[in-house]
Design an enzyme around this catalytic site. Structure first.
Site, PDB file in Angstrom:
ATOM      1  N   LEU A  54       0.833  -1.207   0.000  1.00  0.00           N
ATOM      2  CA  LEU A  54       0.000   0.000   0.000  1.00  0.00           C
ATOM      3  C   LEU A  54       0.867   1.256   0.000  1.00  0.00           C
ATOM      4  CD1 LEU A  54      -2.996  -1.004   2.320  1.00  0.00           C
ATOM      5  CD2 LEU A  54      -2.797  -1.196  -0.168  1.00  0.00           C
ATOM      6  N   THR A 101       7.711  -5.147 -18.634  1.00  0.00           N
ATOM      7  CA  THR A 101       7.221  -4.085 -19.509  1.00  0.00           C
ATOM      8  C   THR A 101       8.011  -4.032 -20.817  1.00  0.00           C
ATOM      9  OG1 THR A 101       7.190  -1.670 -19.726  1.00  0.00           O
ATOM     10  CG2 THR A 101       8.727  -2.540 -18.141  1.00  0.00           C
ATOM     11  N   ASP A 102       7.373  -3.537 -21.870  1.00  0.00           N
ATOM     12  CA  ASP A 102       8.084  -3.351 -23.144  1.00  0.00           C
ATOM     13  C   ASP A 102       9.164  -2.270 -23.024  1.00  0.00           C
ATOM     14  OD1 ASP A 102       6.440  -1.096 -22.972  1.00  0.00           O
ATOM     15  OD2 ASP A 102       5.557  -1.332 -24.972  1.00  0.00           O
ATOM     16  N   GLU A 103       9.104  -1.466 -21.941  1.00  0.00           N
ATOM     17  CA  GLU A 103      10.063  -0.364 -21.808  1.00  0.00           C
ATOM     18  C   GLU A 103      11.490  -0.862 -21.620  1.00  0.00           C
ATOM     19  OE1 GLU A 103       8.675   3.020 -19.578  1.00  0.00           O
ATOM     20  OE2 GLU A 103       6.598   2.464 -19.894  1.00  0.00           O
ATOM     21  N   TYR A 118      13.248   3.686 -14.252  1.00  0.00           N
ATOM     22  CA  TYR A 118      12.177   2.686 -14.110  1.00  0.00           C
ATOM     23  C   TYR A 118      12.449   1.492 -15.018  1.00  0.00           C
ATOM     24  CZ  TYR A 118       7.753   0.420 -15.397  1.00  0.00           C
ATOM     25  OH  TYR A 118       6.786  -0.513 -15.699  1.00  0.00           O
ATOM     26  N   SER A 147      15.325  -0.609 -13.913  1.00  0.00           N
ATOM     27  CA  SER A 147      15.039  -1.467 -12.750  1.00  0.00           C
ATOM     28  C   SER A 147      14.230  -2.689 -13.181  1.00  0.00           C
ATOM     29  CB  SER A 147      14.316  -0.674 -11.649  1.00  0.00           C
ATOM     30  OG  SER A 147      13.003  -0.322 -12.048  1.00  0.00           O
ATOM     31  N   LYS A 148      13.328  -2.514 -14.131  1.00  0.00           N
ATOM     32  CA  LYS A 148      12.542  -3.665 -14.613  1.00  0.00           C
ATOM     33  C   LYS A 148      13.448  -4.610 -15.423  1.00  0.00           C
ATOM     34  CE  LYS A 148       8.593  -4.204 -14.209  1.00  0.00           C
ATOM     35  NZ  LYS A 148       7.713  -4.781 -13.144  1.00  0.00           N
ATOM     36  N   ASN A 192       0.736  10.389 -28.538  1.00  0.00           N
ATOM     37  CA  ASN A 192       0.036  10.897 -27.351  1.00  0.00           C
ATOM     38  C   ASN A 192      -1.034  11.923 -27.691  1.00  0.00           C
ATOM     39  OD1 ASN A 192       1.718   9.311 -25.808  1.00  0.00           O
ATOM     40  ND2 ASN A 192       3.196  10.958 -25.416  1.00  0.00           N
TER      41      ASN A 192
HETATM   42  P1  NAD Z   1       0.643   0.569  -9.932  1.00  0.00           P
HETATM   43  O1  NAD Z   1       1.664   1.599  -9.614  1.00  0.00           O
HETATM   44  O2  NAD Z   1      -0.757   0.988 -10.209  1.00  0.00           O
HETATM   45  O3  NAD Z   1       0.568  -0.500  -8.727  1.00  0.00           O
HETATM   46  C1  NAD Z   1       1.701  -1.003  -8.104  1.00  0.00           C
HETATM   47  C2  NAD Z   1       1.264  -1.715  -6.810  1.00  0.00           C
HETATM   48  O4  NAD Z   1       2.426  -2.297  -6.194  1.00  0.00           O
HETATM   49  C3  NAD Z   1       0.631  -0.801  -5.775  1.00  0.00           C
HETATM   50  O5  NAD Z   1      -0.543  -1.395  -5.252  1.00  0.00           O
HETATM   51  C4  NAD Z   1       1.700  -0.669  -4.700  1.00  0.00           C
HETATM   52  O6  NAD Z   1       1.172  -0.454  -3.397  1.00  0.00           O
HETATM   53  C5  NAD Z   1       2.392  -2.014  -4.812  1.00  0.00           C
HETATM   54  N1  NAD Z   1       3.769  -1.995  -4.297  1.00  0.00           N
HETATM   55  C6  NAD Z   1       4.750  -1.078  -4.597  1.00  0.00           C
HETATM   56  N2  NAD Z   1       5.874  -1.379  -3.934  1.00  0.00           N
HETATM   57  C7  NAD Z   1       5.618  -2.501  -3.192  1.00  0.00           C
HETATM   58  C8  NAD Z   1       6.389  -3.291  -2.302  1.00  0.00           C
HETATM   59  N3  NAD Z   1       7.663  -2.985  -2.017  1.00  0.00           N
HETATM   60  N4  NAD Z   1       5.819  -4.380  -1.735  1.00  0.00           N
HETATM   61  C9  NAD Z   1       4.534  -4.699  -2.012  1.00  0.00           C
HETATM   62  N5  NAD Z   1       3.741  -3.975  -2.833  1.00  0.00           N
HETATM   63  C10 NAD Z   1       4.276  -2.886  -3.417  1.00  0.00           C
HETATM   64  O7  NAD Z   1       1.250  -0.261 -11.130  1.00  0.00           O
HETATM   65  P2  NAD Z   1       0.523  -0.909 -12.411  1.00  0.00           P
HETATM   66  O8  NAD Z   1       0.391   0.120 -13.453  1.00  0.00           O
HETATM   67  O9  NAD Z   1      -0.657  -1.661 -11.949  1.00  0.00           O
HETATM   68  O10 NAD Z   1       1.667  -1.919 -12.886  1.00  0.00           O
HETATM   69  C11 NAD Z   1       1.732  -3.239 -12.332  1.00  0.00           C
HETATM   70  C12 NAD Z   1       2.913  -3.982 -12.939  1.00  0.00           C
HETATM   71  O11 NAD Z   1       2.770  -4.046 -14.350  1.00  0.00           O
HETATM   72  C13 NAD Z   1       4.266  -3.309 -12.678  1.00  0.00           C
HETATM   73  O12 NAD Z   1       5.204  -4.327 -12.415  1.00  0.00           O
HETATM   74  C14 NAD Z   1       4.599  -2.608 -13.985  1.00  0.00           C
HETATM   75  O13 NAD Z   1       5.977  -2.536 -14.180  1.00  0.00           O
HETATM   76  C15 NAD Z   1       3.943  -3.546 -14.988  1.00  0.00           C
HETATM   77  N6  NAD Z   1       3.499  -2.903 -16.253  1.00  0.00           N
HETATM   78  C16 NAD Z   1       2.689  -1.808 -16.210  1.00  0.00           C
HETATM   79  C17 NAD Z   1       2.242  -1.245 -17.407  1.00  0.00           C
HETATM   80  C18 NAD Z   1       1.312  -0.054 -17.410  1.00  0.00           C
HETATM   81  O14 NAD Z   1       1.002   0.463 -18.481  1.00  0.00           O
HETATM   82  N7  NAD Z   1       0.814   0.414 -16.265  1.00  0.00           N
HETATM   83  C19 NAD Z   1       2.648  -1.792 -18.635  1.00  0.00           C
HETATM   84  C20 NAD Z   1       3.491  -2.923 -18.629  1.00  0.00           C
HETATM   85  C21 NAD Z   1       3.888  -3.473 -17.421  1.00  0.00           C
HETATM   86  P1  TYD Z   2       2.838   7.408 -19.002  1.00  0.00           P
HETATM   87  O1  TYD Z   2       1.371   7.202 -18.823  1.00  0.00           O
HETATM   88  O2  TYD Z   2       3.616   8.030 -17.897  1.00  0.00           O
HETATM   89  O3  TYD Z   2       3.456   5.996 -19.431  1.00  0.00           O
HETATM   90  P2  TYD Z   2       4.956   5.631 -19.948  1.00  0.00           P
HETATM   91  O4  TYD Z   2       5.845   6.777 -19.744  1.00  0.00           O
HETATM   92  O5  TYD Z   2       5.297   4.485 -19.065  1.00  0.00           O
HETATM   93  O6  TYD Z   2       4.793   5.259 -21.394  1.00  0.00           O
HETATM   94  O7  TYD Z   2       3.053   8.290 -20.306  1.00  0.00           O
HETATM   95  C1  TYD Z   2       2.565   7.900 -21.560  1.00  0.00           C
HETATM   96  C2  TYD Z   2       3.038   8.900 -22.578  1.00  0.00           C
HETATM   97  O8  TYD Z   2       2.415  10.160 -22.307  1.00  0.00           O
HETATM   98  C3  TYD Z   2       4.533   9.142 -22.518  1.00  0.00           C
HETATM   99  O9  TYD Z   2       5.018   9.361 -23.846  1.00  0.00           O
HETATM  100  C4  TYD Z   2       4.674  10.414 -21.710  1.00  0.00           C
HETATM  101  C5  TYD Z   2       3.409  11.171 -22.061  1.00  0.00           C
HETATM  102  N1  TYD Z   2       2.860  12.047 -20.998  1.00  0.00           N
HETATM  103  C6  TYD Z   2       2.560  13.388 -21.293  1.00  0.00           C
HETATM  104  O10 TYD Z   2       2.755  13.866 -22.435  1.00  0.00           O
HETATM  105  N2  TYD Z   2       2.034  14.162 -20.290  1.00  0.00           N
HETATM  106  C7  TYD Z   2       1.815  13.677 -19.030  1.00  0.00           C
HETATM  107  O11 TYD Z   2       1.364  14.442 -18.147  1.00  0.00           O
HETATM  108  C8  TYD Z   2       2.130  12.298 -18.757  1.00  0.00           C
HETATM  109  C9  TYD Z   2       1.916  11.723 -17.382  1.00  0.00           C
HETATM  110  C10 TYD Z   2       2.646  11.527 -19.782  1.00  0.00           C
END
Ligand code: NAD
Ligand code: TYD
Length: 341
Positions: A35, A120-122, A144, A147-148, A243
């Site tokens: 949390l 992630t694809d990143e 980020y 780290s992934k 975007n």
């Molecule tokens: P989010 O930030 O919404 O949620 C992350 C959750 O992890 C939170 O509930 C947080 O409390 C919990 N958390 C953080 N540190 C923790 C710790 N030390 N111990 C236990 N819980 C912890 O993230 P999301 O967008 O739901 O992403 C989830 C996963 O999917 C991540 O691993 C992210 O790298 C991966 N991912 C996300 C996206 C995207 O577009 N959001 C795309 C590809 C992969």
């Molecule tokens: P984001 O949702 O942070 O995802 P990621 O960086 O992991 O792809 O951002 C998506 C795209 O939108 C990215 O190219 C950055 C851009 N962006 C903005 O232009 N303005 C914003 O306020 C945010 C949060 C992101």
């Protein structure tokens, strides 16, 4: 099957728990989450009473965390997930995403359970043309992404060295219900509704492949059940959009749905200084998961973005509590004795 979902109080993790509980009536899910600011148990209010669901508050860096708990698989979503925050301070990213994953790998090794690492694809960096395949080199550009990528390498090493049963998924940008409003799509929604400026980094032409969160969940489900140990699966939907196009779609739909002045909404678009190290384009080739595991996405972008906009419009209570900070109090108030520390 008993599954531990780490990060289940976050955006994708909470959608995944909902997906599993409805797809598999005999499965049990334990949500393990620290949390942080991104964890919100209000993402799960509709299922928290289920006797097939439990919540354990804890940090994935704690080695004694899962002592005494019985489970068959860990699906690992927990992470620090926002690129902008990793630019301001990378340290929690290294701690949670690298050391936390290392700790879970050790637990997996000792317990002999299976492990799905949600990446992630990143990790592939940016590409001007072509598509990332599972063989593309890892060239992360943000702290980020680095780290992934580090955690992906650790997973690989534990498969090779210790023979654990682990697979890695690498998904493109998700959108949908319960996404924390620091990410582009919910940020645009809420700023537009509150008539605040919408920050567009750089020229707004950075490209992402946007996937509806439920399709990501079904893909992780496929990897959990059918994925090969040691394999990587790219997840994407061939929906590349700059975007600025995403922002225009949201604003046009909002103008229509809320009978607002289109011009007024579009005037909120505000070009700002570019993000440092801003990846230009992510593009995923998902043929492997399609071919090997038979996965297919079900929600096209027009449908997915319409559902998402509608959800944010109907969920004002949810996001107002995030903006006010009240959601952080929910845990203590609602859970009290249910907490297993
Ligand atoms: P989010 O930030 O919404 O949620 C992350 C959750 O992890 C939170 O509930 C947080 O409390 C919990 N958390 C953080 N540190 C923790 C710790 N030390 N111990 C236990 N819980 C912890 O993230 P999301 O967008 O739901 O992403 C989830 C996963 O999917 C991540 O691993 C992210 O790298 C991966 N991912 C996300 C996206 C995207 O577009 N959001 C795309 C590809 C992969
Ligand atoms: P984001 O949702 O942070 O995802 P990621 O960086 O992991 O792809 O951002 C998506 C795209 O939108 C990215 O190219 C950055 C851009 N962006 C903005 O232009 N303005 C914003 O306020 C945010 C949060 C992101």
């Amino acid at each position: 099957m008993r599954i531990v979902v780490t990060g289940g109080a976050g955006f994708i993790g909470s959608n995944f728990i909902r997906h599993i509980l409805s797809a598999y009536p005999d499965y049990h899910v334990m949500n393990l989450d620290k949390l942080t600011y991104a964890g919100n148990l209000e993402n799960l209010t509709d299922i928290e009473q289920s006797d097939r669901y439990s919540f354990l508050k804890g940090d994935i860096c704690d080695s004694a965390l899962l002592d005494g708990v019985e489970y068959d698989a860990i699906v690992h979503f927990a992470a620090e997930s926002h690129v902008d925050r990793s630019i301001l301070d990378a340290s929690p990213f290294l701690q949670t995403n690298i050391m936390g994953t290392y700790n879970l790998l050790e637990i997996t090794r000792k317990k002999g359970c299976s492990f799905v690492h949600v990446s992630t694809d990143e990790v592939y960096g940016s590409t001007d043309d072509g598509y990332f395949s599972e063989q593309s080199p890892l060239m992360p550009n943000s702290p980020y992404a680095a780290s992934k990528a580090s955690s992906d390498m650790l997973v690989r090493s534990y498969v090779e060295t210790h023979g654990i049963h682990a697979a890695i998924t690498r998904c493109s940008n998700n959108y949908g219900p319960y996404q924390f409003p620091e990410k582009l799509i919910p940020l645009v929604m809420l700023n537009a509704l509150e008539r605040k400026p919408i920050p567009v980094y750089g020229d707004g032409m950075n490209v992402r492949d946007w996937i509806y969160v439920e399709d990501h969940c079904s893909a992780v489900d496929a990897v959990l059940h059918k994925g090969k140990a040691g394999d990587v699966y790219n997840i994407g939907v061939r929906n590349e959009r700059p975007n600025i196009e995403i922002i225009r779609i949201i604003l046009s739909t909002l103008a229509e749905k809320t009978s607002s002045d289109r011009k007024e909404l579009f005037s909120l678009i505000s070009y700002v200084k570019d993000r440092e190290g801003h990846d230009r384009r992510y593009a995923i080739d998902p043929s492997k998961i399609e071919k090997d595991l038979g996965w297919r996405p079900e929600i096209d972008f027009e449908d997915g973005i319409a559902r998402t906009i509608q959800w944010y419009l109907e969920s004002r209570h949810w996001w107002e509590r995030i903006i006010s900070g009240d959601y952080l109090k929910y845990y203590d108030v609602q859970y009290g004795s249910r907490v297993k520390q």
